[in-house]
Design a protein around this motif. Structure first.
Motif, PDB file in Angstrom:
ATOM      1  N   SER A 174       8.491 -14.130 -30.777  1.00  0.00           N
ATOM      2  CA  SER A 174       8.503 -12.753 -31.234  1.00  0.00           C
ATOM      3  C   SER A 174       9.727 -12.155 -30.627  1.00  0.00           C
ATOM      4  O   SER A 174      10.554 -12.441 -29.823  1.00  0.00           O
ATOM      5  N   PRO A 175       9.830 -10.966 -31.418  1.00  0.00           N
ATOM      6  CA  PRO A 175      11.091 -10.228 -30.981  1.00  0.00           C
ATOM      7  C   PRO A 175      11.334  -9.882 -29.792  1.00  0.00           C
ATOM      8  O   PRO A 175      12.180  -9.935 -29.067  1.00  0.00           O
ATOM      9  N   GLU A 176      10.094  -9.399 -29.187  1.00  0.00           N
ATOM     10  CA  GLU A 176      10.049  -9.117 -27.743  1.00  0.00           C
ATOM     11  C   GLU A 176      10.641 -10.240 -26.965  1.00  0.00           C
ATOM     12  O   GLU A 176      11.080 -10.121 -25.816  1.00  0.00           O
ATOM     13  N   ARG A 177       9.999 -11.461 -27.062  1.00  0.00           N
ATOM     14  CA  ARG A 177      10.435 -12.438 -26.306  1.00  0.00           C
ATOM     15  C   ARG A 177      11.995 -12.959 -26.428  1.00  0.00           C
ATOM     16  O   ARG A 177      12.712 -13.233 -25.706  1.00  0.00           O
ATOM     17  N   GLN A 178      12.421 -12.592 -27.696  1.00  0.00           N
ATOM     18  CA  GLN A 178      13.770 -12.913 -28.168  1.00  0.00           C
ATOM     19  C   GLN A 178      14.715 -12.047 -27.181  1.00  0.00           C
ATOM     20  O   GLN A 178      15.756 -12.315 -26.717  1.00  0.00           O
ATOM     21  N   ARG A 179      14.312 -10.786 -27.301  1.00  0.00           N
ATOM     22  CA  ARG A 179      15.119  -9.750 -26.459  1.00  0.00           C
ATOM     23  C   ARG A 179      15.111 -10.169 -24.947  1.00  0.00           C
ATOM     24  O   ARG A 179      16.154 -10.332 -24.395  1.00  0.00           O
ATOM     25  N   THR A 180      13.865 -10.433 -24.520  1.00  0.00           N
ATOM     26  CA  THR A 180      13.893 -10.933 -23.128  1.00  0.00           C
ATOM     27  C   THR A 180      14.924 -12.182 -22.723  1.00  0.00           C
ATOM     28  O   THR A 180      15.445 -12.170 -21.938  1.00  0.00           O
TER      29      THR A 180
ATOM     30  N   GLN B  22      18.407 -11.058 -22.819  1.00  0.00           N
ATOM     31  CA  GLN B  22      18.775 -10.407 -21.604  1.00  0.00           C
ATOM     32  C   GLN B  22      19.238 -11.215 -20.521  1.00  0.00           C
ATOM     33  O   GLN B  22      19.773 -10.923 -19.411  1.00  0.00           O
TER      34      GLN B  22
ATOM     35  N   TYR C 276      10.353 -17.608 -17.370  1.00  0.00           N
ATOM     36  CA  TYR C 276      10.180 -17.767 -18.939  1.00  0.00           C
ATOM     37  C   TYR C 276       8.805 -18.659 -19.182  1.00  0.00           C
ATOM     38  O   TYR C 276       8.295 -18.340 -20.053  1.00  0.00           O
TER      39      TYR C 276
ATOM     40  N   SER D 130       5.721 -17.097 -18.897  1.00  0.00           N
ATOM     41  CA  SER D 130       5.709 -16.146 -19.881  1.00  0.00           C
ATOM     42  C   SER D 130       4.860 -16.855 -21.241  1.00  0.00           C
ATOM     43  O   SER D 130       4.327 -16.098 -21.967  1.00  0.00           O
TER      44      SER D 130
END
Lengths: 101, 251
Positions: B44-50, B53, B61, B64
């Motif tokens: 997911s884009p959210e997980r990609q961002r995380t 970072q 990770y 999660s």
């Protein structure tokens, strides 16, 4: 109804010498006893471990019902065993995989 | 001669070339980009961002991830054991050494983490729960995943079972269930392999041995010619203790 077991203690959670047990009744030729596991199981009128014939004890009636069920039963058992001993006959052995009783 | 060693950072060809004094500026990337990987594995884009970072540890990770993803990464047996706290996440990586490749890191096997017996136990557990919807059980403990009653293979009565049966007015009969008879429909009703606690397991472990968690209470049926007998016993390491008759029923 209550019975006291007198004889060698056996099993980790079976019967202990001198201990009084609750008897829930006499069914199918056997006594239903709440044993050391705190669950009810069928025990013989001549109690002992089912998988070791060399260990046998006896029951003593501590508390009976109004009809005197246990007292009568053990009187019958006593007479039967005495007769068997007197006449010299051995009780019938029933292999449950082949015979009826 | 090629020398490999683990590196705490990832560098591109350009950076490596600068450090080594070699012009690799024209070398194309050999592996897929992170975006390509993210697309392939549907991250997911959210997980990609995380992830990008890089604020998460590997363990954070992994935690999660959903239960199903975690299970897919570790494998069902290892995941069950980890979920039950049988080993720490950090133990999953072990140090290795090869005369050819030198020092390195590898994944510890379940057997290395738990020992042979425990590993076999978790493999069996994971097989029993094969049909479980893992997403739904994410928050549950391993005990929740176990069956209340576990079906096991049939067993054999190794010792004869006998005792005096008394019929008032008729007399006594010596009942005999011979050794070698099959115990069928064998089930573990409490203890190891089930979600049902074996109340007195610690007493058994104390008096006979082993760990309380390994003790089981089982039930099996002896099909006599005219009667069936429900037999209960306690078991540890395939040895039966305290064989008792729960009930007999005319067939």
């Amino acid at each position: 109804m209550k019975l006291k077991y007198i004889g060698p203690s056996f099993g980790v959670e079976s019967l202990t010498d001198g201990k009084v047990y609750i008897c829930l009744g006499f069914e199918d030729g056997l006594l239903r006893i709440v044993d050391d596991s705190e669950e009810d199981y069928l025990y013989s009128v001549i109690p002992g471990p089912w998988d070791d014939q060399t260990v046998r004890g006896r029951w003593e009636v501590v508390e009976d019902d109004e009809d005197g069920t246990l007292t009568k039963l053990f009187e019958d058992v006593r007479i039967s065993l005495e007769n068997e001993a007197r006449i010299g006959i051995k009780p019938r052995v029933v292999n449950v995989m082949e015979d009826d009783y | 001669m090629l020398i490999c060693s683990p590196s705490p950072v990832t560098k591109g060809w350009d950076e490596l070339g600068t450090e080594l004094g070699v012009d690799w500026s024209g070398v194309e990337k050999s592996g897929p980009s992170f975006e390509e990987i993210a697309k392939k594995y549907n991250i997911s884009p959210e997980r990609q961002r995380t992830y990008l970072q890089r604020k998460m540890t590997g363990e954070a990770y992994f935690r999660s991830l959903s239960a199903e993803e975690q299970r897919r990464v570790l494998g069902p047996a290892k995941w069950l054991a980890w979920k039950e706290g049988k080993f720490a996440f950090a133990q999953l990586a072990k140090k290795t050494y090869s005369p050819v490749w030198g020092a390195g890191r590898g994944a510890a096997s379940l057997k290395e983490l738990l020992g042979e017996d425990e590993a076999a136990k978790y493999i069996r557990l994971s097989q029993w729960n094969r049909s479980t919807n893992w997403e739904k059980v994410d928050q549950k403990t391993v005990a929740d995943l176990l069956p209340k009653v576990a079906v096991v293979k049939n067993s054999i009565l190794l010792k004869p079972v006998s005792g005096k049966f008394f019929v008032p007015g008729v007399g006594s009969i010596d009942l005999l269930v011979p050794a070698g008879v099959d115990l069928v429909n064998v089930r573990v009703i409490a203890g190891n392999m089930t979600a049902t606690p074996f109340r007195t397991a610690s007493t058994w472990a104390e008096k006979i041995g082993g760990s309380p968690g390994d003790w089981q209470k089982l039930v099996g049926i002896v099909d006599g010619k005219y009667y069936t007998y429900e037999i209960h016993w306690v078991q540890h390491n395939d040895v039966k203790y305290d064989l008792k008759i729960k009930r007999s029923t005319r067939r």
